[in-house]
Each structure stands twice: as C-alpha cells, then as structure tokens.
Scaffold this active site. Structure first.
Site, PDB file in Angstrom:
ATOM      1  N   GLN A   7      39.709 -11.322 -13.621  1.00 52.71           N
ATOM      2  CA  GLN A   7      38.897 -10.608 -14.605  1.00 52.71           C
ATOM      3  C   GLN A   7      39.307  -9.142 -14.787  1.00 52.71           C
ATOM      4  O   GLN A   7      38.635  -8.399 -15.476  1.00 52.71           O
ATOM      5  CB  GLN A   7      37.410 -10.723 -14.267  1.00 52.71           C
ATOM      6  N   MET A  14      31.193  -8.865  -6.405  1.00 52.67           N
ATOM      7  CA  MET A  14      32.544  -8.484  -5.981  1.00 52.67           C
ATOM      8  C   MET A  14      32.434  -7.506  -4.813  1.00 52.67           C
ATOM      9  O   MET A  14      33.382  -6.767  -4.517  1.00 52.67           O
ATOM     10  CB  MET A  14      33.308  -7.870  -7.155  1.00 52.67           C
ATOM     11  N   HIS A  55      22.582  -4.940  -6.513  1.00 47.98           N
ATOM     12  CA  HIS A  55      22.853  -6.234  -5.855  1.00 47.98           C
ATOM     13  C   HIS A  55      21.698  -6.607  -4.931  1.00 47.98           C
ATOM     14  O   HIS A  55      21.290  -7.765  -4.867  1.00 47.98           O
ATOM     15  CB  HIS A  55      24.126  -6.152  -4.993  1.00 47.98           C
TER      16      HIS A  55
HETATM   17  O1  PAF Z   1      29.396  -8.982 -11.907  1.00 48.18           O
HETATM   18  C1  PAF Z   1      30.307  -9.179 -11.069  1.00 48.18           C
HETATM   19  O2  PAF Z   1      30.322  -8.559 -10.011  1.00 48.18           O
HETATM   20  C2  PAF Z   1      31.412 -10.186 -11.376  1.00 48.18           C
HETATM   21  O3  PAF Z   1      31.735 -10.165 -12.734  1.00 48.18           O
HETATM   22  C3  PAF Z   1      31.067 -11.612 -10.915  1.00 48.18           C
HETATM   23  C4  PAF Z   1      29.860 -12.166 -11.663  1.00 48.18           C
HETATM   24  C5  PAF Z   1      30.781 -11.608  -9.428  1.00 48.18           C
HETATM   25  C6  PAF Z   1      32.256 -12.544 -11.171  1.00 48.18           C
HETATM   26  O4  PAF Z   1      33.381 -12.146 -10.462  1.00 48.18           O
END
Ligand code: PAF
Length: 282
Positions: free
Chosen positions: A61, A30, A37
């Site tokens: 979400q 995100m 990341h």
């Molecule tokens: O972990 C995240 O950043 C989010 O839950 C994902 C996997 C990108 C889904 O939107």
C-alpha cells in the site's frame, strides 16, 4: 496475550475459538500504536469474546515515493500497549510470511478511490484491499474495527466486505479528538506552536458546515464555500481540498441528502492534516 508470527499457528488458534463459538473482534494496524488504535481495541474488547490485533507494515500500500522503509516500527512498545488494553492475540508476521512470493493475485479497487486523498495515492487502496482480504481470511472475524479519521479507507473496506461477501460487520469508530477538537494524529507533533493553535479551526469549520446543513442549506457548493471562507479567515495553512460527497459511495451530489461526508485536508509547514465529518440528512 499471545504473539503469533506464523499464518499456520494463527489459523490453528482461530479454529480452536471458532469451535468454541467465540466471537472474534479484529483490529488491523500497521503498528506504532496511538490513542486512535487503542480506542479501536477498547471497542473490540467490549463487543467480542476474543480480540485479535494485527501489526503489519504492508509494502503493497506504499507508493514508490512513500515511506515504507522509514515507517515507524516499535513492536516491543506496541505489545506493552496491546497487553494493557486486553488484546488476546497479536498477529505480527514478517513481510516474507505474508508475501512469500510476488503475489499472483491482488485486489483492485474501482470506485471510492478517485477523490480525497486517494486522488494522489495511486494503487494505495489496492494494497489495502489486498492485505485486508488476506487478513480477513486468516482471522475470520465477526467484527472488524476501523477509525473514521480515515473515512475513505472505511468506505473502501465497506465496499470490499460487501462485494466479496465477507461475513464481517465493519464497526466505524468515531475519530478521537483533542479537547479543542483537533483530530488526534501522530503528525500533530510536527505542527509549529501557532499552527497547533489554529488547527482547532479545522474541526470547527466542519461543525459550521453541519450547522449550515441543519439550517436547511442543500447546495454542496454553498456548504463547502462556507467551510472555505471560515478556514481562510482563521488559518494560515494551505487548503488542499474541501469536498462533500455521498457516503460511503464517495460520489458527487447535486443536493445534500442521505448520508454525506464533508472532508478536508490542510497543508502546514511540516504536516498535512486531514479531518472529516459524516452527516445523515433526511
Ligand atoms: O489503516 C491502516 O493502518 C492500514 O491501512 C491497514 C488497514 C492496517 C491495512 O494495512
């Protein structure tokens, strides 16, 4: 590195690589990239011909009282970071591109969600599973990379991949830690100095649990009590939960055996920290 905003362009680009038999590693995020990341991307870079990174703040979400509107976003900074670690394609669609209409179909997750952080985030994993289903169809990766810091998300996505027969290998990537063991998180900066100092005991308590199991303890209640006693002695934060489950099923166990997870959450004045370890017990 190319930046793609439209689904059509992404699909055309992916088709080109598929025809050339290139392997595709996918890192869904995100955005507001941090070291966790970047570690996922570096792993993807080593193991695939092409690395696709998605940056999309998924409204589905977020709960009604959660921070969708204020979730941090900085695409320019993310693109710089992505370029430096060798990403080939960044897919950064708008909300309208991903959800042009109110969805007529969404994915509902039935298990692995009623424990740990999922208990208090109703609908969250349905949103995660829905967006990942859409992204997996668009990107068609050979491998998808997820961090074990969010072990419950990994468990849910493993279920999604199995149940929907996605031909994707989920690669679990170990949690990146500070030198003293604290799991890296953008929330750590919100810790007061004394909280930051004692936060190292979270991971230390999980290692204690591991030792206890290695010494032969098989009663989950005894193991979690050791963790609780250790934490109570060393930290001032409020323990939210300390739980032990089978992994990735996230079911209660009477005896510690097979793969298990010990996970905890602690509330500090301005931050809630989570951490976990998984252990294979023969
Ligand atoms: O972990 C995240 O950043 C989010 O839950 C994902 C996997 C990108 C889904 O939107």
């Amino acid at each position: 590195m190319i930046v793609i905003k439209s689904k059509n362009e992404l699909q055309q680009t992916i088709q080109k690589w598929k025809k050339q038999n290139k392997s595709i590693g996918f890192v869904p995020t995100m955005g507001y990239l941090h070291e966790g990341h970047l570690t996922l991307i570096k792993n993807a870079r080593k193991e695939n011909d092409i690395v696709v990174l998605s940056i999309f703040v998924n409204p589905l979400q977020f709960g009604v009282n959660e921070d969708f509107g204020t979730y941090p976003r900085d695409l320019m900074r993310d693109l710089d970071l992505a370029k430096n670690v060798g990403v080939d394609v960044v897919f950064a669609p708008t909300t309208e591109e991903m959800y042009p209409n109110k969805p007529s179909v969404t994915v509902q997750v039935h298990s692995r969600i009623h424990v740990l952080c999922g208990k208090s985030r109703e609908g969250h994993f349905d949103g995660v599973a829905t967006i990942l289903t859409k992204l997996f169809h668009l990107v068609q990766p050979n491998r998808a990379y997820f961090g074990m810091k969010d072990a419950q998300q990994v468990a849910v996505v493993e279920g999604l991949i199995d149940d929907f027969h996605f031909p994707i290998e989920l690669v679990r990537v170990e949690t990146v830690r500070e030198e003293d063991g604290l799991a890296k998180s953008s929330r750590n900066v919100r810790l007061l100095p004394h909280e930051r100092e004692e936060a190292k005991y979270l991971y230390a308590s999980l290692l204690k649990a591991k030792q206890t199991i290695e010494k032969g303890e098989r009663n989950p209640k005894v193991v979690t009590k050791h963790v609780r006693d250790f934490l109570t002695e060393h930290i001032s934060g409020e323990i939210d939960y300390i739980e032990l489950y089978s992994y990735p099923e996230l079911e209660e166990v009477e005896t510690v055996t097979g793969e298990v997870i010990i996970a905890l959450a602690v509330k500090y004045s301005q931050a809630r920290l989570i951490d976990n370890i998984t252990i294979e017990v023969n």
